[in-house]
Motif scaffolding. Structure first.
Motif, PDB file in Angstrom:
ATOM      1  N   LYS A   8       0.844  -1.191   0.000  1.00 54.55           N
ATOM      2  CA  LYS A   8       0.000   0.000   0.000  1.00 54.55           C
ATOM      3  C   LYS A   8       0.877   1.237   0.000  1.00 54.55           C
ATOM      4  N   GLY A   9       0.323   2.312  -0.488  1.00 57.54           N
ATOM      5  CA  GLY A   9       1.049   3.579  -0.491  1.00 57.54           C
ATOM      6  C   GLY A   9       1.172   4.153   0.907  1.00 57.54           C
ATOM      7  N   LEU A  10       1.963   5.183   1.005  1.00 61.57           N
ATOM      8  CA  LEU A  10       2.222   5.830   2.288  1.00 61.57           C
ATOM      9  C   LEU A  10       0.940   6.368   2.915  1.00 61.57           C
ATOM     10  N   VAL A  11       0.097   7.012   2.130  1.00 57.58           N
ATOM     11  CA  VAL A  11      -1.142   7.571   2.660  1.00 57.58           C
ATOM     12  C   VAL A  11      -2.048   6.460   3.171  1.00 57.58           C
ATOM     13  N   GLU A  12      -2.253   5.422   2.361  1.00 51.41           N
ATOM     14  CA  GLU A  12      -3.114   4.316   2.775  1.00 51.41           C
ATOM     15  C   GLU A  12      -2.589   3.643   4.039  1.00 51.41           C
ATOM     16  N   GLY A  13      -1.272   3.424   4.084  1.00 50.67           N
ATOM     17  CA  GLY A  13      -0.667   2.792   5.255  1.00 50.67           C
ATOM     18  C   GLY A  13      -0.824   3.629   6.508  1.00 50.67           C
ATOM     19  N   GLU A  73      11.237   0.261   4.771  1.00 49.59           N
ATOM     20  CA  GLU A  73      10.791  -0.530   3.618  1.00 49.59           C
ATOM     21  C   GLU A  73      10.448   0.352   2.415  1.00 49.59           C
ATOM     22  N   LYS A  74      10.142   1.622   2.668  1.00 49.66           N
ATOM     23  CA  LYS A  74       9.657   2.501   1.611  1.00 49.66           C
ATOM     24  C   LYS A  74      10.674   3.552   1.170  1.00 49.66           C
ATOM     25  N   VAL A  75      11.843   3.586   1.793  1.00 48.95           N
ATOM     26  CA  VAL A  75      12.794   4.666   1.535  1.00 48.95           C
ATOM     27  C   VAL A  75      14.157   4.129   1.115  1.00 48.95           C
ATOM     28  N   ALA A 110      -4.325  11.489   9.739  1.00 52.01           N
ATOM     29  CA  ALA A 110      -3.588  10.499   8.939  1.00 52.01           C
ATOM     30  C   ALA A 110      -3.155  11.110   7.610  1.00 52.01           C
ATOM     31  N   GLU A 111      -4.033  11.868   6.989  1.00 53.81           N
ATOM     32  CA  GLU A 111      -3.688  12.510   5.717  1.00 53.81           C
ATOM     33  C   GLU A 111      -2.557  13.525   5.901  1.00 53.81           C
ATOM     34  N   GLN A 112      -2.638  14.318   6.964  1.00 52.38           N
ATOM     35  CA  GLN A 112      -1.604  15.314   7.220  1.00 52.38           C
ATOM     36  C   GLN A 112      -0.251  14.674   7.512  1.00 52.38           C
ATOM     37  N   LEU A 147       3.228  15.045   5.279  1.00 51.02           N
ATOM     38  CA  LEU A 147       4.529  15.407   5.875  1.00 51.02           C
ATOM     39  C   LEU A 147       5.577  14.349   5.590  1.00 51.02           C
ATOM     40  N   LEU A 148       5.188  13.084   5.669  1.00 54.82           N
ATOM     41  CA  LEU A 148       6.124  12.005   5.359  1.00 54.82           C
ATOM     42  C   LEU A 148       6.560  12.090   3.894  1.00 54.82           C
ATOM     43  N   GLU A 149       5.601  12.249   3.002  1.00 57.72           N
ATOM     44  CA  GLU A 149       5.943  12.308   1.575  1.00 57.72           C
ATOM     45  C   GLU A 149       6.868  13.486   1.258  1.00 57.72           C
ATOM     46  N   ARG A 150       6.674  14.596   1.942  1.00 62.20           N
ATOM     47  CA  ARG A 150       7.547  15.761   1.727  1.00 62.20           C
ATOM     48  C   ARG A 150       8.983  15.465   2.131  1.00 62.20           C
TER      49      ARG A 150
END
Length: 109
Positions: free
Chosen positions: A7-12, A53-55, A98-100, A104-107
């Motif tokens: 799953k993507g970062l937002v979904e997770g 796992e994602k970076v 969760a969205e916020q 921030l994580l994606e940034r």
């Protein structure tokens, strides 16, 4: 349904916050008791593993940043926000926070 790690970062992130929302009665005492440090450290280890796992720090804007610093920074901030959320120290809804956090994580990734 894809595996959680796919799953993507937002979904997770939404899954984490929904889980904590559904289990607030269990997690709230863990964040506010004498066992807080032990629980927080174990939860931090889990969060760091999920982020790792994602970076890939070998490329992109975070290239050259120490893995220890990078993952601890992002992990600790996630744990602290989850703690505040679980203890009702923020008025944000589950989806909103969760969205916020995801943004921030994606940034930073």
């Amino acid at each position: 349904m894809p595996a959680k790690k796919d799953k993507g970062l937002v979904e997770g992130t939404i899954i984490w916050f929904e889980y904590f929302e559904q289990n607030k009665a269990f997690f709230s005492p863990l964040f506010s008791s004498n066992g807080t440090i032990t629980f927080r450290n174990r939860f931090l280890d889990f969060v760091i593993e999920e982020i790792e796992e994602k970076v890939d720090l070998r490329n992109g804007k975070n290239k050259g940043i120490s893995e220890e610093v990078f993952f601890r920074f992002l992990g600790m901030e996630n744990v602290r926000v989850m703690e505040l959320y679980t203890l009702d120290a923020t008025p944000e809804s589950t989806d909103s926070i969760a969205e916020q956090v995801s943004i921030l994580l994606e940034r930073n990734l």
